[in-house]
Design an enzyme around this catalytic site. Structure first.
Site, PDB file in Angstrom:
ATOM      1  CE  LYS A 224      -2.163   0.110   3.412  1.00  0.00           C
ATOM      2  NZ  LYS A 224      -2.019   0.879   2.164  1.00  0.00           N
ATOM      3  CE  LYS A 277      -4.090   2.664   5.679  1.00  0.00           C
ATOM      4  NZ  LYS A 277      -3.817   2.974   4.309  1.00  0.00           N
TER       5      LYS A 277
HETATM    6  C1  PBG Z   1      -3.049   2.676  -0.603  1.00  0.00           C
HETATM    7  C2  PBG Z   1      -3.782   3.203   0.585  1.00  0.00           C
HETATM    8  C3  PBG Z   1      -4.943   2.682   1.168  1.00  0.00           C
HETATM    9  C4  PBG Z   1      -5.252   3.521   2.248  1.00  0.00           C
HETATM   10  C5  PBG Z   1      -4.304   4.528   2.277  1.00  0.00           C
HETATM   11  N1  PBG Z   1      -3.390   4.308   1.253  1.00  0.00           N
HETATM   12  C6  PBG Z   1      -5.800   1.542   0.754  1.00  0.00           C
HETATM   13  C7  PBG Z   1      -5.279   0.168   0.737  1.00  0.00           C
HETATM   14  O1  PBG Z   1      -4.166  -0.142   1.145  1.00  0.00           O
HETATM   15  O2  PBG Z   1      -6.031  -0.673   0.249  1.00  0.00           O
HETATM   16  C8  PBG Z   1      -6.422   3.346   3.180  1.00  0.00           C
HETATM   17  C9  PBG Z   1      -6.812   4.550   3.963  1.00  0.00           C
HETATM   18  C10 PBG Z   1      -8.149   4.476   4.620  1.00  0.00           C
HETATM   19  O3  PBG Z   1      -8.819   3.416   4.646  1.00  0.00           O
HETATM   20  O4  PBG Z   1      -8.573   5.512   5.152  1.00  0.00           O
HETATM   21  N2  PBG Z   1      -2.703   3.704  -1.498  1.00  0.00           N
END
Ligand code: PBG
Length: 353
Positions: A224, A277
């Site tokens: 991520k 992601k």
């Molecule tokens: C954290 C989380 C995020 C997303 C999914 N889980 C936000 C982040 O890491 O700031 C982002 C998903 C999206 O942008 O569609 N719980």
């Protein structure tokens, strides 16, 4: 002798790949039927995981301004949406909770009557065949909006050797483990830790097994990135950090060899499904991980900012929405993802019919 060799290589090359005019790739593009026969990548409703935001209250359906078509649901309206999605062929939902109150630890995150725990039970009762996946993180639940316990406090911080405001790793693991177990107790099929905390998959696996949930799977947000494309999500889940950013734990967008290391660690710790992601700026990473870890299913998260861009351009008449969305989803799958987490899920399933 040398001439013979040259002639032979030339012959080999041409038998593998005849040139024009013998070769005409357009022959196989002449009709829709023929194009369908030689199509290499096919989208199916089974590929999609549909994210949903759930909050306390009744009769609520609040649209996210930057994500037209995406809503925050209360439990009752959520069930209607899940039933419809199931009827259309969506196999799985990914739940994010918006708590009643926030605090430094995020207590509702592992409360038996927390909003996500209630939603899991309700969905499993109403639509038992729906695969329920839960996000396991702290940012939606903490008052500071960070994904873990923060090194702060005066005069003594929990760890005086680390900077003020630093996200503490190992104390966060204990909480993630509690959250995962409480989601499993509620009936979640899969838990999805999203914080990029070192050791999170192992800590959750041990806790689940210790509590008798050997069959609850882990979908790890294994790669991520610290991305600008999460902007709209932070409005939807109300989880924006109050100070600083997430660069001390999420990955640097410039790195892809490091993604192999992150993934290898999660595989060793017991991840059942891997993830990259966001999706679109990282198709090369999806491809690389698919090649390096062929044994495990790979998901890609087509995130909120990617969704918002297409919606905004389509609303202006600048893009053909249906065509662009199906092209994006096909591209993510072609890059190597088996599963796509996408807010376009319900629309895409309709378009594929
Ligand atoms: C954290 C989380 C995020 C997303 C999914 N889980 C936000 C982040 O890491 O700031 C982002 C998903 C999206 O942008 O569609 N719980």
């Amino acid at each position: 002798m040398i001439l013979d060799q040259l002639v032979n290589t030339e012959k080999q090359n041409s038998s593998q790949m005849a040139g024009f005019p013998a070769a005409r790739p357009r022959r196989l593009r002449i009709s829709p039927r023929l194009r369908a026969m030689v199509r290499e990548t096919r989208l199916s409703p089974d590929d999609f995981i549909y994210p949903l935001f759930v909050m306390h209250g009744e009769g609520l359906k609040k649209e996210i301004s930057s994500m037209p078509g995406v809503f925050q649901w209360s439990l009752d309206t959520l069930l209607g949406e899940v039933e419809q999605a199931a009827g259309e062929g969506i196999p799985a939902v990914l739940l994010f909770g918006i708590p009643l109150a926030k605090d430094p630890v995020g207590l509702e995150n592992f409360a038996p009557d927390g909003i996500v725990q209630q939603a899991v039970r309700a969905i499993k009762r109403a639509v038992p065949e729906m695969v329920v996946i839960t996000d396991v993180c702290l940012c939606e639940y903490t008052d500071h909006g960070h994904c873990g316990i923060i090194n702060s406090g005066f005069p003594d911080r929990p760890d005086p050797h680390l900077p003020e405001g630093y996200l503490l790793n190992d104390p966060t693991l204990e909480i993630l483990a509690r959250v995962a177990v409480s989601h499993a107790e509620a009936g979640a099929d899969v838990v999805a830790p999203s914080g990029m905390i070192d050791g999170m998959v192992g800590a959750i696996r041990r806790a689940l097994d210790g509590a008798g949930f050997q069959h609850t799977a882990i979908l790890s947000y294994s790669t991520k990135y610290a991305s600008g494309f999460y902007g709209p999500f932070r409005e939807a889940a109300q989880g924006a950090p109050k100070f600083g950013d997430r660069r001390s734990h999420q990955m640097d967008p410039a790195n892809s060899r490091e993604a192999l290391r992150e993934t290898a660690l999660d595989v060793a710790e017991g991840a059942d499904i891997l993830m990259v992601k966001p999706a679109l700026p990282y198709l090369d990473v999806i491809h690389r991980i698919r090649e390096a870890f062929p044994q495990l299913p790979l998901a890609a998260y087509n995130v909120s900012g990617e969704y918002a861009m297409v919606k905004a351009a389509s609303a202006n008449g600048w893009l053909d929405e249906r065509r662009s969305v199906l092209e994006i989803l096909t591209g993510i799958k072609r890059a190597g993802a088996d599963l796509i987490i996408t807010y376009h899920g319900r629309e895409a399933v309709q378009w594929l019919k």
